[in-house]
Design an enzyme around this catalytic site. Structure first.
Site, PDB file in Angstrom:
ATOM      1  N   LYS A 205       0.841  -1.202   0.000  1.00 34.88           N
ATOM      2  CA  LYS A 205       0.000   0.000   0.000  1.00 34.88           C
ATOM      3  C   LYS A 205       0.876   1.252   0.000  1.00 34.88           C
ATOM      4  O   LYS A 205       0.679   2.164  -0.772  1.00 34.88           O
ATOM      5  CB  LYS A 205      -0.937  -0.016   1.211  1.00 34.88           C
ATOM      6  CG  LYS A 205      -1.845   1.193   1.273  1.00 34.88           C
ATOM      7  CD  LYS A 205      -2.860   1.117   2.384  1.00 34.88           C
ATOM      8  CE  LYS A 205      -3.640   2.422   2.461  1.00 34.88           C
ATOM      9  NZ  LYS A 205      -4.597   2.474   3.547  1.00 34.88           N
ATOM     10  N   GLU A 211      10.388  -4.862   4.409  1.00 30.42           N
ATOM     11  CA  GLU A 211      10.423  -6.269   3.989  1.00 30.42           C
ATOM     12  C   GLU A 211      10.126  -6.398   2.504  1.00 30.42           C
ATOM     13  O   GLU A 211      10.805  -7.122   1.764  1.00 30.42           O
ATOM     14  CB  GLU A 211       9.368  -7.088   4.770  1.00 30.42           C
ATOM     15  CG  GLU A 211       9.624  -7.220   6.252  1.00 30.42           C
ATOM     16  CD  GLU A 211       8.981  -6.116   7.075  1.00 30.42           C
ATOM     17  OE1 GLU A 211       8.761  -5.001   6.530  1.00 30.42           O
ATOM     18  OE2 GLU A 211       8.717  -6.356   8.261  1.00 30.42           O
ATOM     19  N   GLY A 265      -5.023  -1.877   4.727  1.00 32.58           N
ATOM     20  CA  GLY A 265      -4.208  -3.011   4.295  1.00 32.58           C
ATOM     21  C   GLY A 265      -4.889  -4.350   4.555  1.00 32.58           C
ATOM     22  O   GLY A 265      -4.957  -5.222   3.680  1.00 32.58           O
ATOM     23  N   ARG A 266      -5.422  -4.527   5.757  1.00 32.37           N
ATOM     24  CA  ARG A 266      -6.003  -5.836   6.111  1.00 32.37           C
ATOM     25  C   ARG A 266      -7.397  -6.034   5.523  1.00 32.37           C
ATOM     26  O   ARG A 266      -8.007  -7.072   5.717  1.00 32.37           O
ATOM     27  CB  ARG A 266      -5.996  -6.010   7.628  1.00 32.37           C
ATOM     28  CG  ARG A 266      -6.605  -4.859   8.406  1.00 32.37           C
ATOM     29  CD  ARG A 266      -6.201  -4.925   9.881  1.00 32.37           C
ATOM     30  NE  ARG A 266      -6.637  -3.750  10.620  1.00 32.37           N
ATOM     31  CZ  ARG A 266      -5.955  -2.611  10.710  1.00 32.37           C
ATOM     32  NH1 ARG A 266      -4.780  -2.479  10.104  1.00 32.37           N
ATOM     33  NH2 ARG A 266      -6.413  -1.597  11.425  1.00 32.37           N
ATOM     34  N   GLU A 351      -4.850  -6.472  14.789  1.00 30.54           N
ATOM     35  CA  GLU A 351      -4.348  -5.170  14.347  1.00 30.54           C
ATOM     36  C   GLU A 351      -5.491  -4.142  14.357  1.00 30.54           C
ATOM     37  O   GLU A 351      -5.272  -2.965  14.618  1.00 30.54           O
ATOM     38  CB  GLU A 351      -3.724  -5.280  12.950  1.00 30.54           C
ATOM     39  CG  GLU A 351      -2.903  -4.063  12.569  1.00 30.54           C
ATOM     40  CD  GLU A 351      -1.988  -4.294  11.360  1.00 30.54           C
ATOM     41  OE1 GLU A 351      -0.874  -4.805  11.541  1.00 30.54           O
ATOM     42  OE2 GLU A 351      -2.406  -3.954  10.242  1.00 30.54           O
ATOM     43  N   LYS A 510       9.090  -0.475  14.094  1.00 23.95           N
ATOM     44  CA  LYS A 510       9.674  -0.203  12.764  1.00 23.95           C
ATOM     45  C   LYS A 510      10.758   0.862  12.872  1.00 23.95           C
ATOM     46  O   LYS A 510      11.830   0.747  12.282  1.00 23.95           O
ATOM     47  CB  LYS A 510       8.592   0.295  11.803  1.00 23.95           C
ATOM     48  CG  LYS A 510       7.604  -0.748  11.332  1.00 23.95           C
ATOM     49  CD  LYS A 510       6.663  -0.106  10.301  1.00 23.95           C
ATOM     50  CE  LYS A 510       5.485  -0.989   9.980  1.00 23.95           C
ATOM     51  NZ  LYS A 510       4.496  -0.349   9.127  1.00 23.95           N
TER      52      LYS A 510
END
Ligand code: F6P
Length: 545
Positions: A205, A211, A265-266, A351, A510
């Site tokens: 996104k 990663e 995202g999810r 999340e 992060k």
């Protein structure tokens, strides 16, 4: 003092729980003759049986009153209307728009989006059809035979689950995944693939995720080594809500598939994030997956709360979490092809709702998301079910099953289904100590031996389950299942007063990882706690330059 309506509804729930707590689920069946019909709901091709939950009629009514007091119906309507419901990020949340049929009219914060969605679907279909027909080929003229999907979190879990669940329906293309920044995963994913026949799709996104960029670089180098720079470009596509960043990475603009910041995202499998599945499954099957979700959307919008599957599923979980203080839930699909469902739900639920602060900045008044874990049945039975049956904590279980299968011998499916039903029944009815004592006495054990053994072999029972049953693991049923859980997660968030659509809790780690990366790479060290300082010194020595 008069309580505000939400506080009063919570209190009503507490009182209902206190009243029904001494009554077992088995006894609730005896006391409530309409229990099974009242707590069984059909929605979008799925049947949801919540009769083996701990709630009495009273408890269910209290949960529904709480949902009403918390404004679930208004919040749902706002979400579907494209209001800015993700307030901390100033965004609408419109995943239902992505699966709505052509001709729908959704608006994100007043801006029409449906035409753009249809155009996006058209581009996905063109690529999927072109690759599957062999019209779109690689740099050396060979047809594509494999896809490597690179992404993580919401850019990975949905596509991975969908492919694993549906790939027997379309076994021609090989679809592989790489998510982890542990290079072992992409090395394994690339093993046996031929660059001349492989399409790499990098999905992110933000297109800033460490990663995904690391894996995308490895894949691009792998392509370049065989095909050269220009050739590699023909084998690389990207999906992002930041298409300019994908282009800056080096992806050709006509191979970049955009989605929008109002897709979380999810919740993104319904967008171009599902491109690899659309290609590998064939666009028609992907469309059927969208259709199943759209049917669940209609049900969620139209059904009254007492017959609304996502609301009832949320209510059962909330009853367990807040009424009975149960902090974990197992998810056990009796379908090997759904073995990734628990991992998908971990992100979706933990999340979304793993939060302790309300949308207005105040602390939550009640516990929020539970730990979600699980595995496919029957495998889980031989791993963690001991704890489910006899552990010191009561852990509610979601069971998912299908009446028929399109794979494997029919008699194996009957065995699988028998196990599903047996576990739900065993968790509920248990086995009394008296029964165990009688059996042991019948086997000739001494009273002293029985005293020691009988308590160990007793099952307390009264352990709640939710059952979601479909006819067969079809694209439509899978779409409906995932949409059911999406809406259930949203309803819980509304009742808890939290924003289910942000994820600030992932940021700190992060940021620290970026700092530590510099230190492990030989850069200047910063001040850490003694443990981290020692570990940096040790690991920089072994992995540093
Ligand atoms: O780290 C959490 C997260 O932001 C998820 O919410 C998201 O699905 C995942 O990372 C991947 O993000 P992106 O799609 O931007 O690469």
């Amino acid at each position: 003092m008069t309580l505000d309506p939400i506080a009063a509804a919570w209190e009503r729930l507490d009182q209902a729980v206190a009243r029904s707590r001494p009554t077992s689920i088995v006894d609730l069946f005896a006391a409530e003759p309409d229990r099974l019909t009242r707590l069984t709901v059909d929605a979008a091709g799925l049947t949801l049986d919540l009769s083996k939950q701990s709630w009495s009629r009273d408890g269910l009514d209290a949960v529904l009153a709480l949902a009403r007091a918390a404004g679930v119906e208004t919040a749902r309507d706002k979400l579907f209307a494209g209001a800015v419901v993700n307030r901390s990020e100033g965004r609408a949340v419109l995943h239902p728009a992505l699966r709505a049929p052509d001709g729908a009219a959704f608006f994100a914060d007043g801006v029409p989006v449906s035409a753009e969605i249809e155009a996006g679907r058209g581009r996905m279909k063109a690529l999927a059809d072109g690759i599957r027909a062999g019209d779109i080929r690689g740099a050396t003229g060979q047809p594509f035979k494999a896809i490597l999907h690179i992404g993580i979190g919401g850019s990975d879990l949905g596509p991975r689950l969908v492919w694993e669940a549906l790939k027997p329906l379309a076994p021609t293309l090989d679809l592989r995944f790489a998510a982890n920044v542990d290079g072992a995963e992409i090395v394994q994913a690339l093993t046996g693939l031929d660059p001349e026949t492989t399409l790499v799709i990098a999905v992110s996104k933000t297109f800033t995720t460490l990663e995904t960029l690391a894996n995308a670089e490895v894949a691009r180098d792998w392509l370049r080594a065989s095909l050269g720079e220009a050739g590699a470009r023909r084998h690389f596509a990207a999906v992002s809500a930041a298409p300019d960043k994908a282009v800056a990475f080096g992806v050709d603009a006509d191979r970049v598939f955009a989605f929008w910041d109002w897709v979380g995202g999810r919740f993104s499998i319904w967008s171009a994030v599902g491109l690899s599945c659309a290609i590998a499954l064939g666009y028609d099957r992907f469309q059927r997956f969208l259709d199943g979700a759209a049917a669940m959307d209609r049900h969620f919008v139209e059904a009254p709360l007492e017959a609304n599957a996502p609301v009832l599923l949320a209510g059962a979980h909330l009853y367990n979490r807040n009424g009975l203080g149960r902090g974990a839930r197992a998810v056990v699909p009796y379908a090997q092809r759904l073995r990734l469902l628990p991992a998908f739900l971990q992100q979706l639920e933990m999340e979304s709702n793993g939060k302790r602060t309300r949308t207005d900045g105040a602390p939550v008044t009640h516990a929020t998301a539970t730990v979600v874990f699980g595995d496919a049945g029957t495998n889980g039975q031989h791993a963690f079910f001991q704890l489910l049956h006899q552990g010191a904590d009561v852990i509610p279980v979601d069971l998912v099953g299908f009446a028929r299968t399109d794979e494997g011998p029919a008699d194996m499916h009957v065995k699988l289904t028998a196990n599903l039903l047996a576990q739900a029944e065993a968790l509920m009815i248990g086995r009394s100590e008296a029964d165990v004592r009688a059996e042991l006495a019948g086997k000739g054990l001494s009273p002293a031996e029985i005293d020691i053994l009988a308590p160990q072999r007793t099952f307390p029972g009264d352990r709640p389950t939710s059952l979601i049953l479909g006819d067969i693991l079809s694209p439509e049923n899978l779409g409906a299942l995932l949409a059911l859980y999406e809406h259930k997660t949203f309803v819980e968030g509304v009742i808890w007063g939290i924003n289910s659509f942000d994820q600030w809790g992932v940021e700190l780690g992060k940021t620290l990882a970026v700092r530590l990366l510099g230190e492990l790479d030989g850069g200047p060290r910063s001040v850490h706690d003694p443990s981290t300082t020692a570990l940096v010194a040790r690991l920089a020595a072994s992995t540093g330059p």
